[in-house]
Scaffold this motif. Sequence first.
Motif, PDB file in Angstrom:
ATOM      1  N   ARG A  74      39.918  49.552  56.025  1.00  0.00           N
ATOM      2  CA  ARG A  74      40.158  48.480  56.988  1.00  0.00           C
ATOM      3  C   ARG A  74      41.345  47.521  56.470  1.00  0.00           C
ATOM      4  O   ARG A  74      41.816  47.846  55.220  1.00  0.00           O
ATOM      5  CB  ARG A  74      38.959  47.388  56.529  1.00  0.00           C
ATOM      6  N   PRO A  75      41.857  46.972  57.255  1.00  0.00           N
ATOM      7  CA  PRO A  75      43.194  46.356  57.009  1.00  0.00           C
ATOM      8  C   PRO A  75      42.858  45.320  56.167  1.00  0.00           C
ATOM      9  O   PRO A  75      41.541  44.700  56.174  1.00  0.00           O
ATOM     10  CB  PRO A  75      43.605  45.696  58.357  1.00  0.00           C
ATOM     11  N   VAL A  76      43.786  44.846  55.379  1.00  0.00           N
ATOM     12  CA  VAL A  76      43.863  43.986  54.056  1.00  0.00           C
ATOM     13  C   VAL A  76      43.893  42.681  54.977  1.00  0.00           C
ATOM     14  O   VAL A  76      44.789  42.143  55.596  1.00  0.00           O
ATOM     15  CB  VAL A  76      44.786  44.246  53.123  1.00  0.00           C
ATOM     16  N   PRO A  77      43.146  41.631  54.299  1.00  0.00           N
ATOM     17  CA  PRO A  77      42.956  40.227  55.120  1.00  0.00           C
ATOM     18  C   PRO A  77      44.416  39.572  54.674  1.00  0.00           C
ATOM     19  O   PRO A  77      44.487  39.801  53.773  1.00  0.00           O
ATOM     20  CB  PRO A  77      41.794  39.566  54.638  1.00  0.00           C
ATOM     21  N   GLU A  78      44.836  38.591  55.636  1.00  0.00           N
ATOM     22  CA  GLU A  78      46.001  37.818  55.178  1.00  0.00           C
ATOM     23  C   GLU A  78      46.085  37.168  53.786  1.00  0.00           C
ATOM     24  O   GLU A  78      44.744  36.512  53.854  1.00  0.00           O
ATOM     25  CB  GLU A  78      46.133  36.925  56.414  1.00  0.00           C
ATOM     26  N   GLY A  79      46.906  37.256  52.894  1.00  0.00           N
ATOM     27  CA  GLY A  79      46.743  36.169  51.899  1.00  0.00           C
ATOM     28  C   GLY A  79      45.958  37.031  50.742  1.00  0.00           C
ATOM     29  O   GLY A  79      46.088  36.757  49.484  1.00  0.00           O
ATOM     30  N   SER A  80      45.799  38.270  50.798  1.00  0.00           N
ATOM     31  CA  SER A  80      44.888  39.187  49.913  1.00  0.00           C
ATOM     32  C   SER A  80      45.973  39.577  48.922  1.00  0.00           C
ATOM     33  O   SER A  80      47.314  39.944  49.289  1.00  0.00           O
ATOM     34  CB  SER A  80      44.193  40.271  50.352  1.00  0.00           C
ATOM     35  N   LEU A  81      45.754  39.681  47.585  1.00  0.00           N
ATOM     36  CA  LEU A  81      46.569  40.128  46.436  1.00  0.00           C
ATOM     37  C   LEU A  81      46.533  41.725  46.351  1.00  0.00           C
ATOM     38  O   LEU A  81      45.103  42.282  46.315  1.00  0.00           O
ATOM     39  CB  LEU A  81      46.418  39.463  45.337  1.00  0.00           C
ATOM     40  N   PRO A  82      47.735  42.445  46.346  1.00  0.00           N
ATOM     41  CA  PRO A  82      47.359  43.762  46.266  1.00  0.00           C
ATOM     42  C   PRO A  82      46.759  44.086  45.019  1.00  0.00           C
ATOM     43  O   PRO A  82      47.038  43.647  44.008  1.00  0.00           O
ATOM     44  CB  PRO A  82      49.045  44.299  46.352  1.00  0.00           C
ATOM     45  N   CYS A  83      46.109  45.338  44.943  1.00  0.00           N
ATOM     46  CA  CYS A  83      45.649  45.922  43.696  1.00  0.00           C
ATOM     47  C   CYS A  83      46.979  46.726  42.717  1.00  0.00           C
ATOM     48  O   CYS A  83      47.718  47.149  43.276  1.00  0.00           O
ATOM     49  CB  CYS A  83      44.712  46.932  43.597  1.00  0.00           C
ATOM     50  N   VAL A  84      46.920  46.241  41.642  1.00  0.00           N
ATOM     51  CA  VAL A  84      48.061  46.851  40.744  1.00  0.00           C
ATOM     52  C   VAL A  84      47.561  47.606  39.729  1.00  0.00           C
ATOM     53  O   VAL A  84      46.570  47.320  38.889  1.00  0.00           O
ATOM     54  CB  VAL A  84      48.838  45.694  40.012  1.00  0.00           C
TER      55      VAL A  84
END
Length: 84
Positions: A74-84
């Motif tokens: 699913r697309p990542v919602p706007e403003g979500s932080l990426p997993c690092v």
Amino acid sequence: MFDGLAANARALRRILNRSHLAAAGLLDSRRVLADLESAAASGPAPLGALHTLIVTELWLAQQESARALTAWWRPVPEGSLPCV
């Protein structure tokens, strides 16, 4: 080269019998299979075209499989932080 075609003719036939391009009406599968049989018997055949067709069919089959595997994505919602 012809020995390889002869040794793998069964697998190549299986790929071409499930042709996505033939199903779309873009090629005559009977003619393609006749060219494969000729090549497997060391006869004249458009080897470059057969190679391109087989690679294209394998690519199309892989695309179909990849679509099924990515159903979870699913697309990542706007403003979500990426997993690092």
